[in-house]
Design a protein around this motif. Structure first.
Motif, PDB file in Angstrom:
ATOM      1  N   SER A   1      -4.251 -55.421  33.462  1.00 34.32           N
ATOM      2  CA  SER A   1      -2.935 -55.874  33.941  1.00 34.32           C
ATOM      3  C   SER A   1      -2.071 -56.269  32.750  1.00 34.32           C
ATOM      4  N   LEU A   2      -0.889 -55.634  32.668  1.00 36.15           N
ATOM      5  CA  LEU A   2       0.057 -55.921  31.580  1.00 36.15           C
ATOM      6  C   LEU A   2       1.257 -56.721  32.072  1.00 36.15           C
ATOM      7  N   LYS A   3       1.164 -57.300  33.265  1.00 35.62           N
ATOM      8  CA  LYS A   3       2.307 -57.981  33.862  1.00 35.62           C
ATOM      9  C   LYS A   3       2.798 -59.161  33.017  1.00 35.62           C
ATOM     10  N   GLU A   4       1.896 -59.804  32.291  1.00 34.07           N
ATOM     11  CA  GLU A   4       2.276 -60.982  31.517  1.00 34.07           C
ATOM     12  C   GLU A   4       2.353 -60.690  30.021  1.00 34.07           C
ATOM     13  N   PHE A   5       2.275 -59.404  29.665  1.00 35.02           N
ATOM     14  CA  PHE A   5       2.244 -59.105  28.231  1.00 35.02           C
ATOM     15  C   PHE A   5       3.604 -59.327  27.575  1.00 35.02           C
ATOM     16  N   ASP A   6       4.654 -58.788  28.146  1.00 32.12           N
ATOM     17  CA  ASP A   6       5.979 -58.908  27.522  1.00 32.12           C
ATOM     18  C   ASP A   6       6.422 -60.359  27.384  1.00 32.12           C
ATOM     19  N   LYS A   7       6.137 -61.170  28.382  1.00 28.66           N
ATOM     20  CA  LYS A   7       6.619 -62.556  28.377  1.00 28.66           C
ATOM     21  C   LYS A   7       5.655 -63.517  27.700  1.00 28.66           C
ATOM     22  N   GLU A   8       4.360 -63.369  28.008  1.00 26.90           N
ATOM     23  CA  GLU A   8       3.362 -64.323  27.508  1.00 26.90           C
ATOM     24  C   GLU A   8       2.442 -63.750  26.434  1.00 26.90           C
ATOM     25  N   GLY A   9       2.469 -62.420  26.248  1.00 27.92           N
ATOM     26  CA  GLY A   9       1.567 -61.812  25.269  1.00 27.92           C
ATOM     27  C   GLY A   9       0.125 -61.755  25.747  1.00 27.92           C
ATOM     28  N   LEU A  10      -0.062 -61.786  27.074  1.00 25.15           N
ATOM     29  CA  LEU A  10      -1.408 -61.802  27.639  1.00 25.15           C
ATOM     30  C   LEU A  10      -1.717 -60.481  28.331  1.00 25.15           C
ATOM     31  N   VAL A  11      -2.959 -60.057  28.197  1.00 24.87           N
ATOM     32  CA  VAL A  11      -3.479 -58.905  28.931  1.00 24.87           C
ATOM     33  C   VAL A  11      -4.695 -59.384  29.705  1.00 24.87           C
ATOM     34  N   TRP A  12      -4.728 -59.071  31.004  1.00 28.37           N
ATOM     35  CA  TRP A  12      -5.840 -59.491  31.847  1.00 28.37           C
ATOM     36  C   TRP A  12      -6.747 -58.304  32.150  1.00 28.37           C
ATOM     37  N   LEU A  13      -8.069 -58.563  32.095  1.00 24.52           N
ATOM     38  CA  LEU A  13      -9.071 -57.535  32.340  1.00 24.52           C
ATOM     39  C   LEU A  13      -9.879 -57.888  33.576  1.00 24.52           C
TER      40      LEU A  13
END
Length: 351
Positions: A207-219
């Motif tokens: 999931s890249l939903k929070e990458f642009d804003k938070e820099g997080l990638v969820w697996l």
């Protein structure tokens, strides 16, 4: 109709064929793939052992004397046994078939696994196992203690942060380099993932939903060695590891399907998934490029290195275990115990 393998439920007169097929399918879907493969290997081994030792096929249920003989044959070093020793002759036959490596006494864990498989085969057939007999259970316990040895690390060295940085420095600008960088960083930073967990990941699990804003990638792992399907918590990648994975997804044009894939000599990303063995080859290749021996570490070094680095940095073991997904505190503690006491952050409490 061919009888099902011993690691699948035996036919029951009380069930229709459709229900029997459904029960078999349930066992297959409810048993991890690695366990099914281990069952197949162990069934092949014990079948060949009995044929070599007694010249007959397996019995269901198996005789207690055969179970006891199996333990005795695998509880001693056969290198010094006489040529006429029947246990040695059986072992030589297994070596010739490629089912056994040496005449040395197998590790207690190997004997335990094969016995556990044999016991499971009886359970699948609704039969009592000879390994549950008091004398056989006691002999198994004595064999385990007699053959006890210090555990051999799965990786010669842990891939700690400094070693990982050396491997990452060999990843330049090709698609293969981008893939290897992302694979190594994900394998390490997400808690020390096993080879099968890395290669089992799909684009849909990221999931890249929070990458642009938070820099997080969820697996989202489907399952692990210690968690069942649907019970594995989500894992997180941050900063450089998250950026490396997103870069690989973009440059590899991974929109669906396997996350990590082979890259051709022409630097073209293929559609199929990497095999677990490919992860071993990637680690060896990067070690060689970094000027380290190819046998310096194995992929398990990513897992041991993550926990070792967590100990060196003073991270609470419970926090590290939330990512590594170790079920046993004692197992995870071994990595913390391996850290030199002089490097233990607790030694600096006084300042």
């Amino acid at each position: 109709m061919t009888a099902p393998a011993p690691y699948l439920p035996s036919p029951s007169p009380a069930l229709s064929q459709a229900d029997q097929d459904a029960l078999t399918d349930l066992y297959i879907r409810g048993t991890p793939g690695n366990t099914l493969r281990a069952y197949e290997r162990d069934l092949l081994y014990i079948t060949a052992w009995k044929a070599a030792r007694f010249g007959v096929a397996l019995d269901w249920p198996e005789a207690e004397a055969v179970a006891l003989t199996f333990i005795l044959d695998h509880a001693r070093d056969l290198n010094d046994a006489a040529d006429g020793d029947v246990a040695r002759q059986a072992a030589d036959a297994l070596i010739a078939q490629g089912l056994r490596k040496t005449l040395a006494c197998p590790a207690p864990s190997t004997l335990d696994r094969r016995i556990a498989s044999w016991l499971a085969f009886h359970r699948m057939k609704n039969l009592a196992s000879p390994f549950e007999a008091p004398q056989v259970k006691q002999a198994r316990s004595k064999a385990r203690r007699a053959a006890a040895r210090p555990p051999t690390p799965k990786s010669q060295h842990p891939i700690t942060r400094d070693v990982l940085e050396q491997l990452l420095a060999t990843c330049q600008g090709s698609r293969r380099d981008c893939r290897d960088r992302a694979l190594l960083m994900l394998g390490w930073a997400s808690g020390g993932r096993r080879r099968s967990e890395i290669t089992g990941l799909r684009r849909e699990d990221v999931s890249l939903k929070e990458f642009d804003k938070e820099g997080l990638v969820w697996l989202s792992l489907l399952e692990t060695k210690t968690t069942a399907k649907g019970e594995t918590p989500r894992l997180v990648l941050k900063t450089r590891a998250a950026q490396a994975l997103v870069h690989w997804i973009e440059i590899g044009q991974i929109t669906e399907g396997p996350l990590f894939r082979p890259v051709s000599k022409a630097d073209r990303v293929l559609k199929r998934s990497l095999s677990p063995d490919a992860v071993s080859q990637i680690v060896k290749h990067r070690l060689a490029l970094a000027g380290l021996p190819e046998d310096f570490a194995t992929p398990h070094g990513l897992r041991s290195g993550f926990l070792t680095q967590a100990a060196l940095d003073g991270a609470p073991i419970q926090a590290a275990m939330r990512l590594s997904l170790h079920r046993s505190m004692a197992q995870a503690q071994k990595y913390y115990d391996d850290v030199d006491i002089a490097e233990n952050p607790a030694a600096d409490l006084l300042g």
